[in-house]
Design an enzyme around this catalytic site. Structure first.
Site, PDB file in Angstrom:
ATOM      1  N   SER A   1     -26.539   5.245 -58.226  1.00  0.00           N
ATOM      2  CA  SER A   1     -27.619   5.913 -58.941  1.00  0.00           C
ATOM      3  C   SER A   1     -28.373   4.906 -59.824  1.00  0.00           C
ATOM      4  O   SER A   1     -28.765   3.837 -59.368  1.00  0.00           O
ATOM      5  CB  SER A   1     -27.044   7.082 -59.755  1.00  0.00           C
TER       6      SER A   1
ATOM      7  N   HIS B   1     -30.072   7.522 -54.677  1.00  0.00           N
ATOM      8  CA  HIS B   1     -30.511   8.876 -54.377  1.00  0.00           C
ATOM      9  C   HIS B   1     -31.658   9.244 -55.326  1.00  0.00           C
ATOM     10  O   HIS B   1     -31.976   8.524 -56.273  1.00  0.00           O
ATOM     11  CB  HIS B   1     -29.356   9.880 -54.496  1.00  0.00           C
TER      12      HIS B   1
END
Length: 394
Positions: free
Chosen positions: A90, A113
């Site tokens: 992330s 993501h």
């Protein structure tokens, strides 16, 4: 200054540890404070070390805190290298891309993501574009990065090196090896290691699960493949299946777009056809209007000609009535006027009226002894009347 994230600020290359969730949890007070990390890195930068290393093992966390850390690395005058020691997922994976040199251990991995959390979709979209730009430092196109983020992509170290998402992969086997004293001739130590490892592996070796052997065979792997290798192969299959599914969805979308475009084209042609029909109807209406105007003009012309002929005949007949050759009343004048209007009737009526004596009795035409009169005035008027009646019936 109290150093919270730096191991040894006086070292030639200080190491900063990014080894927790990014952002402080208000309940547990656990996590890395992005603003404090930023301030600490800037303080190190002011001390002018040769370089700084940021060691990362984090699942990510708060994007705002991540911005502080990412910006500090980028804007530091001292070269800052990032080292992934486990996972950089992330926003932690985004921070990893900020390093001058991006280094991964061979067992480490990245994950990217789309940002999530909160109800403000507009803000999430802005953050997604911003994060894509930060990752684009790797040289990959933003469109490819956005696709990668949408799929929640996991990337192993060797793949990251291949894709340009890291600059170096360090082999864990090259670090922290036990050093034995040299016993005997050169080369004996390495032989001893091989024999010792073989004995140790045999002692620790567990019976191979038959099911795992079948799974390995099914995956095309060696029967002795490790669980990690099997899991990696399964993950590759899953990723390929996911990619194939997405490719199929893209093809369906492309076909749907072609269908929509065809429908739009048909609708356009239909509108053009209707427009052409309307134009044709308009032209026909104009044509009918012109034809009606032409007929009206023709009728006016015929009526004008008829009125002129009537006036001409009536004037002629009234002249004879005034001269006393026929009875001077409306009925008689109208009768002779209509006879004179018949085809060829004007000259005949004029000749006959001229031949009438002033007492209005038609003269008798004298013929030879055996001849019969070819016509009388009354007979000729009958012929004209018949012609007039014929014209009315046409």
């Amino acid at each position: 200054m109290e150093w919270k994230y730096t191991v040894d600020p006086t070292a030639e290359t200080p190491v900063m540890l990014l080894n927790n969730d990014i952002g402080v949890d208000p309940t547990t007070l656990n996590g890395i404070d992005g603003s404090l990390f930023q301030a600490e890195l800037m303080a190190l930068d002011a001390m002018k070390p040769r370089s700084i290393e940021v060691w990362i093992n984090s699942a990510g966390g708060n994007v705002d805190d991540g911005y502080n850390i990412n910006s500090a690395i980028l804007l530091s005058k001292t070269p800052v290298d990032t080292v992934c020691l486990g996972m950089a997922a992330s926003i932690a994976g985004v921070i990893f891309q900020a390093g001058r040199k991006r280094i991964m251990m061979d067992y480490s991995w990245l994950m990217y993501h789309n940002p999530h959390g909160g109800d403000d979709q507009k803000l999430l979209n802005i953050m997604k574009g911003s994060i894509a730009k930060m990752i684009a430092r790797s040289g990959k196109p933003e469109a490819e990065i956005l696709t990668m983020m949408k799929k929640e992509t996991f990337i192993y170290a060797d793949e990251a090196l291949q894709y340009g998402l890291c600059d170096e992969v360090r082999k864990s086997a090259d670090h922290n090896k036990k050093r034995l004293t040299m016993l005997g001739e050169p080369g004996e130590v390495s032989n001893f290691h091989k024999q010792a490892n073989a004995v140790l592996n045999k002692l620790l070796e567990k019976p191979k699960n038959k099911i795992m052997i079948k799974v390995a065979n099914k995956l095309g792997l060696n029967q002795d493949a490790s669980e990690d290798s099997i899991l990696s192969a399964i993950a590759d299959i899953q990723n390929k299946a996911k990619s194939d599914l997405e490719a199929a969805e893209d093809r369906v979308k492309a076909k749907q777009k072609e269908l929509d475009d065809a429908k739009d084209e048909m609708e356009k042609l239909k509108k053009e056809k209707n427009s052409m029909k309307e134009e044709k109807d308009k032209i026909q209406k104009e044509k009918d209007s012109v034809e009606a105007a032409k007929n009206a003009l023709q009728k006016e012309k015929e009526e004008a000609e008829d009125a002129m002929l009537t006036e001409k005949c009536k004037n002629m007949v009234e002249g004879f009535a005034k001269a006393g050759r026929i009875k001077n009343d409306e009925k008689t004048i109208s009768f002779y006027t209509e006879l004179a209007k018949a085809e060829g009737g004007f000259d005949i009526v004029k000749d006959q009226l001229e031949a009438l004596p002033l007492n209005k009795i038609a003269p008798v035409i004298n013929l030879g002894k055996d001849e019969k009169p070819k016509y009388t005035f009354a007979g000729q008027m009958g012929v004209i009347a018949n012609k007039l009646e014929t014209q009315k019936n046409k």
